[in-house]
Design an enzyme around this catalytic site. Sequence first.
Site, PDB file in Angstrom:
ATOM      1  N   LYS A  27      14.786  -0.009   5.162  1.00  0.00           N
ATOM      2  CA  LYS A  27      14.327   0.591   3.901  1.00  0.00           C
ATOM      3  C   LYS A  27      14.469   2.118   3.931  1.00  0.00           C
ATOM      4  O   LYS A  27      14.936   2.739   2.981  1.00  0.00           O
ATOM      5  CB  LYS A  27      12.869   0.187   3.659  1.00  0.00           C
ATOM      6  CG  LYS A  27      12.159   0.904   2.513  1.00  0.00           C
ATOM      7  CD  LYS A  27      12.742   0.523   1.152  1.00  0.00           C
ATOM      8  CE  LYS A  27      12.159   1.368   0.030  1.00  0.00           C
ATOM      9  NZ  LYS A  27      10.799   1.018  -0.349  1.00  0.00           N
ATOM     10  N   THR A  65       5.997   0.746   2.367  1.00  0.00           N
ATOM     11  CA  THR A  65       7.032   1.497   3.080  1.00  0.00           C
ATOM     12  C   THR A  65       6.313   2.522   3.953  1.00  0.00           C
ATOM     13  O   THR A  65       5.713   3.470   3.446  1.00  0.00           O
ATOM     14  CB  THR A  65       7.985   2.201   2.102  1.00  0.00           C
ATOM     15  OG1 THR A  65       8.651   1.213   1.312  1.00  0.00           O
ATOM     16  CG2 THR A  65       9.032   3.012   2.851  1.00  0.00           C
ATOM     17  N   LEU A  92       0.823  -1.207   0.000  1.00  0.00           N
ATOM     18  CA  LEU A  92       0.000   0.000   0.000  1.00  0.00           C
ATOM     19  C   LEU A  92       0.864   1.266   0.000  1.00  0.00           C
ATOM     20  O   LEU A  92       2.036   1.221   0.364  1.00  0.00           O
ATOM     21  CB  LEU A  92      -0.921  -0.026   1.226  1.00  0.00           C
ATOM     22  CG  LEU A  92      -1.810  -1.291   1.292  1.00  0.00           C
ATOM     23  CD1 LEU A  92      -2.300  -1.547   2.707  1.00  0.00           C
ATOM     24  CD2 LEU A  92      -2.975  -1.165   0.319  1.00  0.00           C
ATOM     25  N   PRO A  93       0.273   2.420  -0.402  1.00  0.00           N
ATOM     26  CA  PRO A  93       1.093   3.620  -0.608  1.00  0.00           C
ATOM     27  C   PRO A  93       1.659   4.275   0.650  1.00  0.00           C
ATOM     28  O   PRO A  93       2.753   4.833   0.609  1.00  0.00           O
ATOM     29  CB  PRO A  93       0.132   4.590  -1.314  1.00  0.00           C
ATOM     30  CG  PRO A  93      -0.970   3.748  -1.852  1.00  0.00           C
ATOM     31  CD  PRO A  93      -1.093   2.599  -0.916  1.00  0.00           C
ATOM     32  N   LYS A 123       8.059  11.199   0.175  1.00  0.00           N
ATOM     33  CA  LYS A 123       7.363  10.509   1.271  1.00  0.00           C
ATOM     34  C   LYS A 123       8.346   9.730   2.140  1.00  0.00           C
ATOM     35  O   LYS A 123       8.324   9.810   3.370  1.00  0.00           O
ATOM     36  CB  LYS A 123       6.305   9.558   0.706  1.00  0.00           C
ATOM     37  CG  LYS A 123       5.500   8.812   1.759  1.00  0.00           C
ATOM     38  CD  LYS A 123       4.967   7.478   1.265  1.00  0.00           C
ATOM     39  CE  LYS A 123       6.007   6.397   1.395  1.00  0.00           C
ATOM     40  NZ  LYS A 123       5.493   5.043   1.133  1.00  0.00           N
TER      41      LYS A 123
END
Length: 323
Positions: free
Chosen positions: A196, A121, A90-91, A271
């Site tokens: 990450k 992420t 998912l975003p 983001k």
Amino acid sequence: TVSSFKCYREMGEVGLLISTRSMASKTPVGFIGLGNMGSPMAKNLLKNGYPVIATDVFPQSCKELQDTGAQVVDSPADVAEKADRIITMLPSSPNVIEVYTGPNGILKKVKKGTLLIDSSTIDPAVSREMAVAAEKKGAVFMDAPVSGGVGAASMAKLTFMVGGVVEEYNAAKELLTCMGANVIYCGQVGTGQAAKICNNMLLAIGMIGTAETMNLGIRLGLDPKLLAKILNMSSGRCWSSDTYNPVPGVMEGVPSANNYQGGFGTTLMAKDLGLAQNTATNTKTPIPLGSLAHQIYRVMCSRGYANKDFSSVFQFLREEEGQ
């Protein structure tokens, strides 16, 4: 001979039995989030013989996967009702919270013992919150964000950074190896996200540095291909200079050769840098270059670069100097 034929036939029956058993062990896998990354990941599960039960907020994404053999359902709760292994891609953090804990979320109908793997992420703190919520329902949550982009997702060459209880790692790895070339256990829940975020902060800093360096060299009269060649045999070499060069015409097959289309979007980089900034603030960790990179990518988003690849920072710097 008859005895040889009988032997071969028995071997064939044994082989058929083993094959049937191995297919039977491939119980359905739920997949939620069929975007640029999720769709090819789900397809690779199908290619490896796993029945996939999927859902996405966009019907077109669902239809495309349905055409390749997946079963499509209406909501994350419906996925949880039908599968005891679920992957989410998912975003952002709010999307993950909604999909797991919302009114039609996974945790409304999750079965005890279900393995939940989130490859989004997001903020490591949100991963830890979801793990606690899942545990209350008798399920296990692991974070497994990816590195590699859309190309690696299509070719099943992603790198997965996994955080969660070590006893469940092998169960997660069985599925993740269908979608990636590297699966690395990082530690407790949230450590996959931490790895990450750190990687992408360095990636952004390296890309900006490469873009600045190439731009300065060009203004000093150096041929960009020659400069890239020198950098890549010298101590300044990095992934952004030798694999993903931001200067148009230096390399083929990268976004800079295609007007910065495709690849890893500037919005997504902004983001991820925001996540790095938040975690740095929470842990009182100085990240002067990470903070500056965050500001640069945020400005780029407001200047028409939001949907371009993050290597377009080279073009952004050229425009800043009035060229």
